[in-house]
Design a protein around this motif. Structure first.
Motif, PDB file in Angstrom:
ATOM      1  N   GLN A   1      -4.191 -52.537  15.646  1.00 37.59           N
ATOM      2  CA  GLN A   1      -2.951 -53.017  16.058  1.00 37.59           C
ATOM      3  C   GLN A   1      -1.697 -52.736  14.742  1.00 37.59           C
ATOM      4  O   GLN A   1      -2.305 -52.442  13.571  1.00 37.59           O
ATOM      5  CB  GLN A   1      -2.824 -54.563  16.316  1.00 37.59           C
ATOM      6  CG  GLN A   1      -3.360 -55.275  14.903  1.00 37.59           C
ATOM      7  CD  GLN A   1      -2.448 -56.739  15.026  1.00 37.59           C
ATOM      8  OE1 GLN A   1      -1.145 -56.845  15.055  1.00 37.59           O
ATOM      9  NE2 GLN A   1      -3.299 -57.846  14.989  1.00 37.59           N
ATOM     10  N   ILE A   2      -0.553 -52.647  15.213  1.00 35.21           N
ATOM     11  CA  ILE A   2       0.508 -52.627  14.183  1.00 35.21           C
ATOM     12  C   ILE A   2       1.635 -53.576  15.013  1.00 35.21           C
ATOM     13  O   ILE A   2       1.844 -53.865  16.224  1.00 35.21           O
ATOM     14  CB  ILE A   2       0.973 -51.213  14.127  1.00 35.21           C
ATOM     15  CG1 ILE A   2       1.966 -50.926  12.908  1.00 35.21           C
ATOM     16  CG2 ILE A   2       1.771 -50.923  15.364  1.00 35.21           C
ATOM     17  CD1 ILE A   2       1.834 -49.458  12.547  1.00 35.21           C
ATOM     18  N   ASN A   3       2.347 -54.111  13.979  1.00 33.83           N
ATOM     19  CA  ASN A   3       3.539 -55.187  14.138  1.00 33.83           C
ATOM     20  C   ASN A   3       4.767 -54.375  14.584  1.00 33.83           C
ATOM     21  O   ASN A   3       5.270 -53.861  13.630  1.00 33.83           O
ATOM     22  CB  ASN A   3       3.958 -56.139  13.195  1.00 33.83           C
ATOM     23  CG  ASN A   3       4.826 -57.121  13.383  1.00 33.83           C
ATOM     24  OD1 ASN A   3       5.819 -56.743  14.082  1.00 33.83           O
ATOM     25  ND2 ASN A   3       4.661 -58.159  12.811  1.00 33.83           N
ATOM     26  N   PRO A   4       5.175 -54.156  15.822  1.00 36.48           N
ATOM     27  CA  PRO A   4       6.360 -53.346  16.371  1.00 36.48           C
ATOM     28  C   PRO A   4       7.512 -53.347  15.419  1.00 36.48           C
ATOM     29  O   PRO A   4       8.252 -52.556  14.964  1.00 36.48           O
ATOM     30  CB  PRO A   4       6.404 -53.505  17.419  1.00 36.48           C
ATOM     31  CG  PRO A   4       5.133 -54.132  18.193  1.00 36.48           C
ATOM     32  CD  PRO A   4       4.649 -54.701  17.044  1.00 36.48           C
ATOM     33  N   SER A   5       7.715 -54.793  15.332  1.00 39.45           N
ATOM     34  CA  SER A   5       9.023 -55.168  14.394  1.00 39.45           C
ATOM     35  C   SER A   5       9.258 -54.679  13.112  1.00 39.45           C
ATOM     36  O   SER A   5       9.857 -54.089  12.425  1.00 39.45           O
ATOM     37  CB  SER A   5       9.328 -56.537  14.493  1.00 39.45           C
ATOM     38  OG  SER A   5       9.651 -57.312  15.932  1.00 39.45           O
ATOM     39  N   MET A   6       7.806 -55.039  12.433  1.00 39.78           N
ATOM     40  CA  MET A   6       7.842 -54.343  10.920  1.00 39.78           C
ATOM     41  C   MET A   6       7.775 -52.841  10.993  1.00 39.78           C
ATOM     42  O   MET A   6       8.315 -52.384   9.930  1.00 39.78           O
ATOM     43  CB  MET A   6       6.653 -55.009  10.396  1.00 39.78           C
ATOM     44  CG  MET A   6       6.566 -56.591  10.382  1.00 39.78           C
ATOM     45  SD  MET A   6       4.967 -57.388   9.731  1.00 39.78           S
ATOM     46  CE  MET A   6       5.062 -56.746   8.060  1.00 39.78           C
ATOM     47  N   TYR A   7       6.996 -52.362  11.661  1.00 45.84           N
ATOM     48  CA  TYR A   7       6.882 -50.909  11.715  1.00 45.84           C
ATOM     49  C   TYR A   7       8.125 -50.210  11.792  1.00 45.84           C
ATOM     50  O   TYR A   7       8.599 -49.236  11.272  1.00 45.84           O
ATOM     51  CB  TYR A   7       5.733 -50.535  12.816  1.00 45.84           C
ATOM     52  CG  TYR A   7       5.420 -48.871  12.977  1.00 45.84           C
ATOM     53  CD1 TYR A   7       5.288 -48.349  11.650  1.00 45.84           C
ATOM     54  CD2 TYR A   7       5.360 -48.346  14.063  1.00 45.84           C
ATOM     55  CE1 TYR A   7       5.248 -46.812  11.587  1.00 45.84           C
ATOM     56  CE2 TYR A   7       5.213 -47.073  14.179  1.00 45.84           C
ATOM     57  CZ  TYR A   7       5.055 -46.314  12.853  1.00 45.84           C
ATOM     58  OH  TYR A   7       4.833 -44.914  13.095  1.00 45.84           O
TER      59      TYR A   7
END
Length: 396
Positions: A156-162
């Motif tokens: 997973q990845i954090n969309p807001s942070m990415y």
């Protein structure tokens, strides 16, 4: 109106547009020659996305052409993040713990096993896991669960942070981020009425002369941009909004998050997922509906909380910090539109539920097409003209 000139003009600053701009940048395209135009960056589907890099868990029946694209894009992500780390130390929320998929009751367990068999049939790596082993790794799981599978490669990845990190890198390197709305493309057409070349991008307040290529990455807004298909015809893209509700929780001060990996579940055949972030928040999602409600839906939010708590009862002790709804750009067959619609017009939209996961492949293939006019990725199933009679047999 003001007039500007850029070699590469990207319409849309969601995850697809930002990733495409970054991909161009890392291929030695000068930052000053790239423009990204969007009145509200990261305000659409990207903001409400779950961010699961889950090419195995995300597969659905009758979407077989999508499977290899998801797997390939998932494999591209680590290298893309490595290149991004060369520009900044800002966090992206990337986590590589494996994923558990669980079943709430016996009927859900049957569904889960049938799905696992389907995944195995397509050479995807899934492992059946005894519940006691799953609870040894994640003690907060409900002890009454009826089945568990383990997917080692789904992350997973954090969309807001990415997306914030991508925006920061583009700004600091000198890519032009323009707050405006694109309305029209000035194109030439061949004798059959198909678009041949895009010369200029027009927005509410400016003209942008194009030196190389245009990239349409603005999700649902792509269909409202005119000029790249005959005026008397409808857009070749059949996009529709598919809404999803997302809940964000915060772990109470002094407490540990109840889970340390993505937990996906089937609860009375309803899908739900629980995503622990690196910032001690937890995302719960996501519904899928096509109705007139543009704000979070009461029934959807209720079901998500009820089902998530059934799987991980300790979620009751968290705090609700945000409930959002995002409009995913869906297509009739749930495949994206990715390909050329002219010799320098790249269409890259309609990523539906897989925008974050497919953004790496979309950026790579989009940059390929914009720079060289061809790509080695097998994206023929994503032909932008597949849902209309206009077809360009000479384009890849």
């Amino acid at each position: 109106m003001n007039s500007f000139r850029f070699d590469h003009v990207i319409v849309g600053a969601g995850i697809i547009g930002l990733s495409t701009a970054f991909e161009l940048l890392t291929r030695d395209v000068p930052a000053a020659s790239i423009a990204v135009i969007d009145p509200a960056p990261v305000s659409g589907a990207t903001r409400a996305a779950g961010g699961m890099l889950a090419p195995v868990a995300e597969i659905q029946y009758k979407q077989e052409p999508l499977y290899p694209l998801m797997v390939e894009s998932g494999a591209l992500f680590p290298e893309m993040l490595r290149r991004l780390s060369g520009y900044t130390s800002q966090e992206t929320g990337y986590r590589t713990e494996s994923t558990f998929v669980v079943a709430a009751d016996r009927a859900d367990a049957t569904h889960l096993m049938e799905l696992t068999d389907h995944q195995h049939d397509h050479s995807l790596h899934v492992q059946r896991l005894p519940l006691r082993h799953a609870r040894a790794a994640e003690p907060a799981l409900n002890p009454q669960l009826a089945g568990v599978v383990h997917i080692p490669g789904d992350h997973q990845i954090n969309p807001s942070m990415y997306s914030a990190t991508l925006l920061q890198v583009l700004r600091q390197t000198g890519v032009s981020l323009i707050d405006d709305t694109v309305t029209h493309l000035d194109c030439t057409f061949d004798e059959e009425g198909a678009v041949r070349h895009c010369h200029r991008v027009e927005s509410d307040s400016a003209y942008f002369e194009v030196g190389a290529s245009v990239y349409m990455c603005n999700g649902l807004g792509t269909s409202s941009v005119t000029g790249w298909y005959p005026a008397k015809e409808l857009s070749p893209l059949k996009l529709r909004p598919v809404r999803g509700d997302m809940i964000r929780l915060r772990v109470a001060e002094g407490q540990e998050p109840p889970v340390g990996r993505v937990i996906r579940a089937f609860v009375e055949d309803r899908p739900v997922y629980i995503i622990p972030r690196t910032d001690s928040t937890i995302a719960i999602g996501a519904t899928s509906r096509e109705d007139m409600r543009t704000a979070p839906a009461v029934d959807g939010v209720f079901a998500l909380l009820r089902d998530a708590i059934r799987i991980v009862p300790a979620l009751e002790e968290c705090e609700i910090i945000e409930i959002t709804t995002g409009d995913r750009p869906g297509t009739p067959d749930d495949l994206p539109y990715l390909g050329l619609a002219g010799d320098n017009l790249v269409i890259s939209t309609g990523y539906f539920r897989h925008g974050i996961l497919l953004s790496a492949l979309g950026a790579h293939a989009g940059a390929d097409l914009g720079i060289t006019g061809k790509t080695d990725f097998h994206i023929s199933a994503c032909d932008p003209y597949r849902h209309c009679d206009q077809r360009r047999k000479d384009l890849p």
